[in-house]
Enzyme design. Sequence first.
Site, PDB file in Angstrom:
ATOM      1  N   GLY A 113      53.722  -7.281  -3.434  1.00 39.33           N
ATOM      2  CA  GLY A 113      53.302  -7.240  -4.830  1.00 39.33           C
ATOM      3  C   GLY A 113      53.725  -5.978  -5.556  1.00 39.33           C
ATOM      4  O   GLY A 113      53.261  -5.686  -6.651  1.00 39.33           O
TER       5      GLY A 113
ATOM      6  N   ASN B 180      52.789 -18.485  -0.823  1.00 42.14           N
ATOM      7  CA  ASN B 180      51.385 -18.070  -0.723  1.00 42.14           C
ATOM      8  C   ASN B 180      50.882 -17.852  -2.148  1.00 42.14           C
ATOM      9  O   ASN B 180      51.195 -16.837  -2.758  1.00 42.14           O
ATOM     10  CB  ASN B 180      51.274 -16.786   0.107  1.00 42.14           C
TER      11      ASN B 180
ATOM     12  N   GLU C 151      55.099  -8.631   7.145  1.00 39.37           N
ATOM     13  CA  GLU C 151      54.922  -8.272   5.739  1.00 39.37           C
ATOM     14  C   GLU C 151      54.529  -6.799   5.639  1.00 39.37           C
ATOM     15  O   GLU C 151      53.347  -6.460   5.802  1.00 39.37           O
ATOM     16  CB  GLU C 151      53.811  -9.124   5.108  1.00 39.37           C
TER      17      GLU C 151
ATOM     18  N   LYS D  19      47.966 -17.269  -3.035  1.00 34.37           N
ATOM     19  CA  LYS D  19      46.822 -16.337  -3.055  1.00 34.37           C
ATOM     20  C   LYS D  19      45.724 -16.893  -3.967  1.00 34.37           C
ATOM     21  O   LYS D  19      45.570 -18.111  -4.047  1.00 34.37           O
ATOM     22  CB  LYS D  19      47.278 -14.933  -3.464  1.00 34.37           C
TER      23      LYS D  19
ATOM     24  N   HIS E 138      46.606 -12.153   7.017  1.00 31.81           N
ATOM     25  CA  HIS E 138      47.278 -11.540   5.876  1.00 31.81           C
ATOM     26  C   HIS E 138      46.681 -10.154   5.643  1.00 31.81           C
ATOM     27  O   HIS E 138      45.478  -9.955   5.809  1.00 31.81           O
ATOM     28  CB  HIS E 138      47.111 -12.413   4.625  1.00 31.81           C
TER      29      HIS E 138
ATOM     30  N   GLU F 228      45.870  -8.660   3.085  1.00 31.52           N
ATOM     31  CA  GLU F 228      44.767  -8.631   2.110  1.00 31.52           C
ATOM     32  C   GLU F 228      43.451  -9.019   2.780  1.00 31.52           C
ATOM     33  O   GLU F 228      42.395  -8.466   2.457  1.00 31.52           O
ATOM     34  CB  GLU F 228      45.104  -9.557   0.930  1.00 31.52           C
TER      35      GLU F 228
ATOM     36  N   GLY G  53      54.206 -13.660  -5.338  1.00 32.03           N
ATOM     37  CA  GLY G  53      54.450 -13.770  -6.782  1.00 32.03           C
ATOM     38  C   GLY G  53      55.535 -14.771  -7.178  1.00 32.03           C
ATOM     39  O   GLY G  53      55.324 -15.608  -8.069  1.00 32.03           O
TER      40      GLY G  53
ATOM     41  N   SER H 115      57.676  -9.042  -1.788  1.00 33.68           N
ATOM     42  CA  SER H 115      58.571  -9.045  -2.947  1.00 33.68           C
ATOM     43  C   SER H 115      59.857  -9.849  -2.731  1.00 33.68           C
ATOM     44  O   SER H 115      60.916  -9.487  -3.246  1.00 33.68           O
ATOM     45  CB  SER H 115      58.883  -7.617  -3.394  1.00 33.68           C
TER      46      SER H 115
HETATM   47  P1  13P Z   1      54.692 -10.824  -2.951  1.00 31.65           P
HETATM   48  O1  13P Z   1      55.808 -11.788  -2.698  1.00 31.65           O
HETATM   49  O2  13P Z   1      53.985 -11.048  -4.254  1.00 31.65           O
HETATM   50  O3  13P Z   1      55.111  -9.407  -2.727  1.00 31.65           O
HETATM   51  O4  13P Z   1      53.576 -11.146  -1.830  1.00 31.65           O
HETATM   52  C1  13P Z   1      53.957 -11.214  -0.521  1.00 31.65           C
HETATM   53  C2  13P Z   1      52.838 -11.782   0.255  1.00 31.65           C
HETATM   54  O5  13P Z   1      51.816 -11.149   0.437  1.00 31.65           O
HETATM   55  C3  13P Z   1      52.980 -13.151   0.772  1.00 31.65           C
HETATM   56  O6  13P Z   1      51.956 -13.462   1.659  1.00 31.65           O
END
Ligand code: 13P
Length: 253
Positions: free
Chosen positions: A175, A9, A169, A11, A97, A99, A237, A215
Amino acid sequence: MRKQIAAANWKMNLTLQQGEELLDNILSKISSVEEGRQAVFAVPAPYLVMAQQKVAGKQNIFVAAQNCYSKKSGAYTGEISVEMLQSLGVTFVVLGHSERREYFNESNQLLADKINIALEYNITPIFCCGEPLAIREAGTQNDFVAQQLEESLYHLSAEQLQKIVIAYEPIWAIGTGKTASSAQAEEMHAFIRLQLQDKYGIDVAESITILYGGSVKAANAKELFGQPDVDGGLVGGASLIADEFVAIINALK
Ligand code: 13P
């Protein structure tokens, strides 16, 4: 065995040139993925065509949109329809998601509508669920996730549900560098599968791919994916670093 998936992802990151470079780099190391496993790249909408062209013809490598709208077409300026995604050859869409739930007020009900339209157009939803830190600290994460599943998924038939990928998640692990332990991930994944079993029966529940996100990196992927109910990862990330994501794909069961 259930399909094992490593999903990137991106983002809202990378320029077109950086995205092309990253994808070229990864595809130079992994040109196909063996049967039973899949690599999926959820790229920003303006890069879908580019990414789709790069993965075209590559075995078990796919592109995902990071979102879509719940309506077929019409006066919805700025939105992306599933028909548009289908016309590009895109086969996955990330929905729900945390977010998007937090910053764009996406409710379980809206997500149910998005899931319906994605399925109507044969696009596989990667449905995200997961609790915030306060809920985890209160110990009510199971109820929280059960409600997300109930309100967004349980109107589906067994046949429809089997076309969905679920991603757990925990928001406190996204993150933050703070990964859920493999035991915490397994506990929730097993709980989710049990919920699905109660509602749809064991065969359906056993067939659903449940990804862990939060993560995930090369250093912890093997351990997380080694859990019996963890069928891969949704990676933020670490998916922006070619060698990391290649190692994560290689860590799939
Ligand atoms: P990270 O791997 O950066 O923690 O993000 C996870 C995520 O939100 C994947 O959709």
